[in-house]
Design a protein around this motif. Structure first.
Motif, short mmCIF file in Angstrom:
data_model
loop_
_atom_site.label_atom_id
_atom_site.label_comp_id
_atom_site.label_asym_id
_atom_site.label_seq_id
_atom_site.Cartn_x
_atom_site.Cartn_y
_atom_site.Cartn_z
N ALA A 99 0.82 -1.22 0.00
CA ALA A 99 0.00 0.00 0.00
C ALA A 99 0.85 1.27 0.00
O ALA A 99 0.39 2.32 -0.41
CB ALA A 99 -0.92 -0.01 1.22
N LYS A 100 2.09 1.15 0.45
CA LYS A 100 2.93 2.35 0.47
C LYS A 100 3.21 2.81 -0.96
O LYS A 100 3.04 3.98 -1.30
CB LYS A 100 4.25 2.08 1.20
N TYR A 123 -0.51 9.97 7.77
CA TYR A 123 0.52 9.01 7.30
C TYR A 123 1.31 9.78 6.24
O TYR A 123 0.72 10.22 5.23
CB TYR A 123 -0.21 7.80 6.71
N CYS A 164 -7.77 8.03 5.66
CA CYS A 164 -7.27 6.75 6.15
C CYS A 164 -8.14 6.31 7.33
O CYS A 164 -8.23 7.02 8.32
CB CYS A 164 -5.81 6.92 6.58
N ALA A 198 -5.68 0.15 4.93
CA ALA A 198 -4.63 -0.81 5.31
C ALA A 198 -4.90 -1.49 6.66
O ALA A 198 -4.42 -2.60 6.90
CB ALA A 198 -3.28 -0.11 5.35
N LYS A 230 -0.71 -5.70 7.49
CA LYS A 230 -1.16 -5.76 8.87
C LYS A 230 -2.21 -6.85 9.05
O LYS A 230 -2.34 -7.46 10.10
CB LYS A 230 -1.70 -4.40 9.33
N ARG A 238 5.30 -8.57 1.24
CA ARG A 238 4.87 -7.51 0.32
C ARG A 238 3.73 -7.91 -0.61
O ARG A 238 3.93 -8.59 -1.60
CB ARG A 238 6.05 -6.98 -0.54
N1 PLP Z 1 -1.00 2.86 4.71
C1 PLP Z 1 -0.90 3.14 6.02
C2 PLP Z 1 -1.90 4.05 6.63
C3 PLP Z 1 0.14 2.61 6.80
O1 PLP Z 1 0.26 2.92 8.09
C4 PLP Z 1 1.07 1.76 6.18
C5 PLP Z 1 2.20 1.15 6.94
O2 PLP Z 1 2.46 1.37 8.06
C6 PLP Z 1 0.94 1.49 4.84
C7 PLP Z 1 -0.11 2.06 4.12
C8 PLP Z 1 1.96 0.67 4.12
O3 PLP Z 1 1.55 -0.62 3.90
P1 PLP Z 1 2.44 -1.65 3.05
O4 PLP Z 1 3.26 -2.42 4.02
O5 PLP Z 1 1.42 -2.48 2.34
O6 PLP Z 1 3.28 -0.88 2.10
#
Ligand code: PLP
Length: 376
Positions: A99-100, A123, A164, A198, A230, A238
């Motif tokens: 998601a990042k 975030y 979020c 997420a 999570k 990933r």
């Molecule tokens: N979105 C939010 C709000 C997060 O807190 C995080 C990670 O801490 C992510 C996305 C990132 O997720 P991913 O590990 O899938 O890249």
């Protein structure tokens, strides 16, 4: 224009300095946003089998389809969306390595002069990636008064709005009605909502929405970004997913088509082994097992919430989220609270001000830590 990212490096430096000066003291780490429970057996089994397939000429897999294997996209469409009453089809789901990346890259399909709005605290990825792209960003203030769940106002006019829920860092969760207000606002103003789900797996047995697509009208204004990080401990494996309904259009352009064009240009997708592991999350056995892991974090959150209740300290989150966001007592700043907890109690958390101005005077604790340490 992009400020340095000092939050976690400053935390790290302070903890290192403390540990070097007090080698005999044990520190309790409740600052982490990373999971600690191992992958569940159903996922490990699926990944082992996929590895074996890769070693056999008859079952070997080369490049994965750019947007994800059909077996995973349909499992997600059914389990995460259709079973919850959301009208989402497999070809509206894009599999990614997290998601990042998706929450950082999605802005590429929008115009440079689009106005962006993010909540404060936030975030940081939504803000930083738009600054990198040269856009101007407006903050929508989240605070105790609105329960850290800001609602749209005419002042917040923006083309792209990031939301979020359950929230990082505050743990606050939007209820149905409040999300509906955001959807109505976006549809009225032609804005697009980028909804980061997420932490949806932390929502308990209640009516809170796991997805923006549970809200009427969202297919015309929303993109959702989700992750197995999570939900199923995939932070090191990933796998994430982004949902863009085919009905989401702006100026005659279909955003799903644009993201297809973007992704097929920039990525060759996620490995077969990872996608097989991801699909196992949605099997009956996988669901039962990942829920057991989530129950450990939920138990940790309960322990922390009880402690704050006993102390009479204001907090939100914890109930349907892995983060507890508390108000620093005695008007301490976030960093004063950090220093006090580290030096007097050897507890590490995250200063709220690191997530934005509105986070000043607040502090984040995570339920991803060790259970015995959390109790201590
Ligand atoms: N979105 C939010 C709000 C997060 O807190 C995080 C990670 O801490 C992510 C996305 C990132 O997720 P991913 O590990 O899938 O890249």
């Amino acid at each position: 224009k992009l400020p340095g990212s000092y939050l976690f490096s400053t935390v790290g430096k302070k903890v290192k300095a403390y540990s070097e000066a007090h080698p005999d003291k044990k520190v309790i780490r409740l600052g982490i946003g990373d999971v600690t429970q191992p992958l569940v057996p159903a996922i490990i089994k699926a990944m082992h089998e996929a590895v074996d397939e890769m070693g056999n000429a008859d079952t070997f897999h080369g490049y994965a389809p750019d947007l994800g294997y059909e077996f995973l996209r349909s499992a997600m469409a059914k389990n995460d969306y259709q079973d919850r009453g959301c009208d989402i089809k497999a070809d509206e789901i894009f599999i990614s390595d997290g998601a990042k990346c998706d929450s950082g890259n999605i802005q590429e399909i929008f115009a440079k002069d689009n106005k962006i709005a993010v909540c404060d605290p936030v975030y940081p990825v939504y803000f930083d990636t738009n600054v990198m792209a040269g856009r101007r960003i407006k903050f929508i203030s989240a605070n105790e008064g609105n329960g850290f769940l800001p609602m749209p106002t005419e002042d917040d006019k923006a083309d792209l709005i990031y939301i979020c829920s359950p929230n990082n860092p505050t743990g606050a969760v939007f209820e149905h009605e409040k999300l509906k207000a955001w959807v109505d606002y976006a549809n009225k103003n032609g804005a697009v909502l980028i909804f980061d789900a997420a932490y949806e797996a932390f929502i308990g047995d209640n009516n809170l929405p796991h997805s923006i697509f549970e809200i009427e009208g969202s297919r015309d204004c929303a993109i959702e970004i989700c992750s197995l990080s999570k939900t199923a401990g995939f932070t090191g494996v990933r796998c994430g997913y982004t949902i863009i309904p085919k009905t989401l259009k702006r100026k005659g352009m279909c955003l799903n088509d644009m993201w297809v064009r973007n992704r097929t240009t920039k990525t060759n997708g996620v490995s077969y082994i990872v996608q097989r592991g991801a699909a196992a999350v949605f099997s009956e056995e996988g669901q039962r097992q990942v829920k057991e892991n989530l129950a450990v974090y939920r138990g940790n959150a309960k322990t922390l919430m009880k402690a704050f209740d006993n102390c009479g300290i204001w907090y939100c989150g914890g109930e349907n989220a892995p983060y507890i966001w508390f108000k620093c007592p005695n008007n301490m700043t976030s960093w004063e609270c950090f220093d006090l907890l580290l030096n007097e109690k050897q507890i590490i958390g995250t200063p709220g001000v690191g997530f934005g101005k509105c986070g000043e005077g607040y502090f984040r604790l995570s339920s991803f830590g060790d259970t015995e340490e959390t109790k201590e």
